[in-house]
Design a protein around this motif. Sequence first.
Motif, short mmCIF file in Angstrom:
data_model
loop_
_atom_site.label_atom_id
_atom_site.label_comp_id
_atom_site.label_asym_id
_atom_site.label_seq_id
_atom_site.Cartn_x
_atom_site.Cartn_y
_atom_site.Cartn_z
N LEU A 98 -13.74 -31.94 -17.79
CA LEU A 98 -12.81 -31.52 -16.76
C LEU A 98 -11.57 -32.41 -16.79
CD1 LEU A 98 -15.23 -30.99 -13.74
CD2 LEU A 98 -14.47 -29.31 -15.42
N THR A 99 -10.47 -31.87 -16.31
CA THR A 99 -9.26 -32.67 -16.16
C THR A 99 -9.45 -33.64 -15.00
OG1 THR A 99 -8.22 -31.16 -14.59
CG2 THR A 99 -7.83 -30.72 -16.95
N ASP A 100 -8.61 -34.64 -14.92
CA ASP A 100 -8.67 -35.58 -13.79
C ASP A 100 -8.51 -34.84 -12.48
OD1 ASP A 100 -9.01 -37.68 -15.55
OD2 ASP A 100 -6.91 -38.33 -15.47
N CYS A 101 -7.64 -33.86 -12.46
CA CYS A 101 -7.41 -33.07 -11.26
C CYS A 101 -8.68 -32.34 -10.84
CB CYS A 101 -6.27 -32.09 -11.50
SG CYS A 101 -5.89 -31.06 -10.07
N GLU A 102 -9.36 -31.73 -11.79
CA GLU A 102 -10.59 -30.99 -11.49
C GLU A 102 -11.69 -31.93 -10.99
OE1 GLU A 102 -10.12 -27.33 -14.68
OE2 GLU A 102 -10.87 -29.26 -15.39
N VAL A 103 -11.80 -33.10 -11.59
CA VAL A 103 -12.78 -34.09 -11.13
C VAL A 103 -12.45 -34.52 -9.71
CG1 VAL A 103 -13.67 -36.44 -11.49
CG2 VAL A 103 -13.39 -34.89 -13.44
N ASN A 104 -11.16 -34.69 -9.42
CA ASN A 104 -10.75 -35.10 -8.07
C ASN A 104 -11.06 -34.03 -7.03
OD1 ASN A 104 -9.93 -37.72 -8.53
ND2 ASN A 104 -7.86 -37.10 -9.11
N ILE A 105 -10.96 -32.77 -7.40
CA ILE A 105 -11.33 -31.70 -6.47
C ILE A 105 -12.79 -31.87 -6.06
CG2 ILE A 105 -11.77 -29.20 -6.30
CD1 ILE A 105 -9.18 -28.82 -7.95
N ILE A 106 -13.66 -32.10 -7.02
CA ILE A 106 -15.08 -32.31 -6.73
C ILE A 106 -15.27 -33.57 -5.89
CG2 ILE A 106 -17.33 -32.83 -7.75
CD1 ILE A 106 -16.42 -31.06 -10.17
N LYS A 107 -14.66 -34.66 -6.34
CA LYS A 107 -14.80 -35.95 -5.66
C LYS A 107 -14.38 -35.88 -4.20
CE LYS A 107 -12.76 -40.57 -5.85
NZ LYS A 107 -11.81 -41.40 -6.62
N PHE A 108 -13.18 -35.34 -3.95
CA PHE A 108 -12.68 -35.32 -2.58
C PHE A 108 -13.40 -34.30 -1.71
CE2 PHE A 108 -9.13 -37.54 -4.66
CZ PHE A 108 -9.11 -38.67 -3.87
N TRP A 109 -13.86 -33.19 -2.30
CA TRP A 109 -14.65 -32.23 -1.52
C TRP A 109 -15.92 -32.92 -1.02
CZ3 TRP A 109 -19.49 -29.81 -2.60
CH2 TRP A 109 -19.83 -28.80 -1.71
N ILE A 110 -16.57 -33.68 -1.88
CA ILE A 110 -17.79 -34.40 -1.49
C ILE A 110 -17.45 -35.47 -0.44
CG2 ILE A 110 -19.59 -35.99 -2.30
CD1 ILE A 110 -19.43 -34.42 -5.02
N GLN A 111 -16.40 -36.26 -0.69
CA GLN A 111 -16.02 -37.32 0.26
C GLN A 111 -15.62 -36.76 1.62
OE1 GLN A 111 -12.92 -39.57 -1.71
NE2 GLN A 111 -14.40 -40.85 -2.79
N GLN A 112 -15.11 -35.55 1.64
CA GLN A 112 -14.67 -34.93 2.89
C GLN A 112 -15.82 -34.23 3.62
OE1 GLN A 112 -11.40 -32.45 1.59
NE2 GLN A 112 -10.08 -34.22 1.24
N GLY A 113 -17.03 -34.38 3.12
CA GLY A 113 -18.19 -33.87 3.83
C GLY A 113 -18.77 -32.59 3.26
N SER A 114 -18.32 -32.15 2.08
CA SER A 114 -18.86 -30.96 1.42
C SER A 114 -18.83 -29.74 2.34
CB SER A 114 -20.29 -31.21 0.92
OG SER A 114 -20.34 -32.34 0.10
N LEU A 115 -17.67 -29.49 2.91
CA LEU A 115 -17.51 -28.41 3.89
C LEU A 115 -17.58 -27.02 3.25
CD1 LEU A 115 -14.55 -29.92 5.93
CD2 LEU A 115 -17.01 -30.08 6.44
N ASN A 116 -18.08 -26.06 4.00
CA ASN A 116 -18.10 -24.66 3.57
C ASN A 116 -16.87 -24.00 4.19
OD1 ASN A 116 -18.69 -22.12 2.67
ND2 ASN A 116 -20.52 -21.85 3.89
N ASN A 117 -15.73 -24.26 3.58
CA ASN A 117 -14.46 -23.78 4.14
C ASN A 117 -13.68 -22.96 3.13
OD1 ASN A 117 -13.94 -25.91 2.41
ND2 ASN A 117 -12.63 -27.01 3.81
#
Length: 117
Positions: A98-117
């Motif tokens: 994955l690109t750094d951007c794609e990895v960051n999407i996963i990382k920050f989604w998890i850090q933000q509480g893995s919301l179903n939004n």
Amino acid sequence: MKKVLILLQIYSMIACQTKTIEKASCSFDNNKTVSFNQELMPLIKAKCLQCHDSKNHYDGIILETYNQVKENAQSGELYDSVVSINGAAPRMPKGGQLTDCEVNIIKFWIQQGSLNN
């Protein structure tokens, strides 16, 4: 010999354009909430589901629904599989990374509480 050099130049130009387009298409802003439906699930569909759907479920992992993705995120498996650990290449996705951007999407989604939004 000239034909080979010309083909190499054309290939290099195409490869550079592809990387530029790829980087431009990932407009991640770490100051906003990552959307599961708008950002994470499209990424999973594009990069993960060919091996992790209900038919193929490589390593028993299925990532078709929010609950399945969240379970893998909470266990650490989702993030750990796409980042380099101890200098080793990421395990997933097979055939690339994955690109750094794609990895960051996963990382920050998890850090933000893995919301179903």
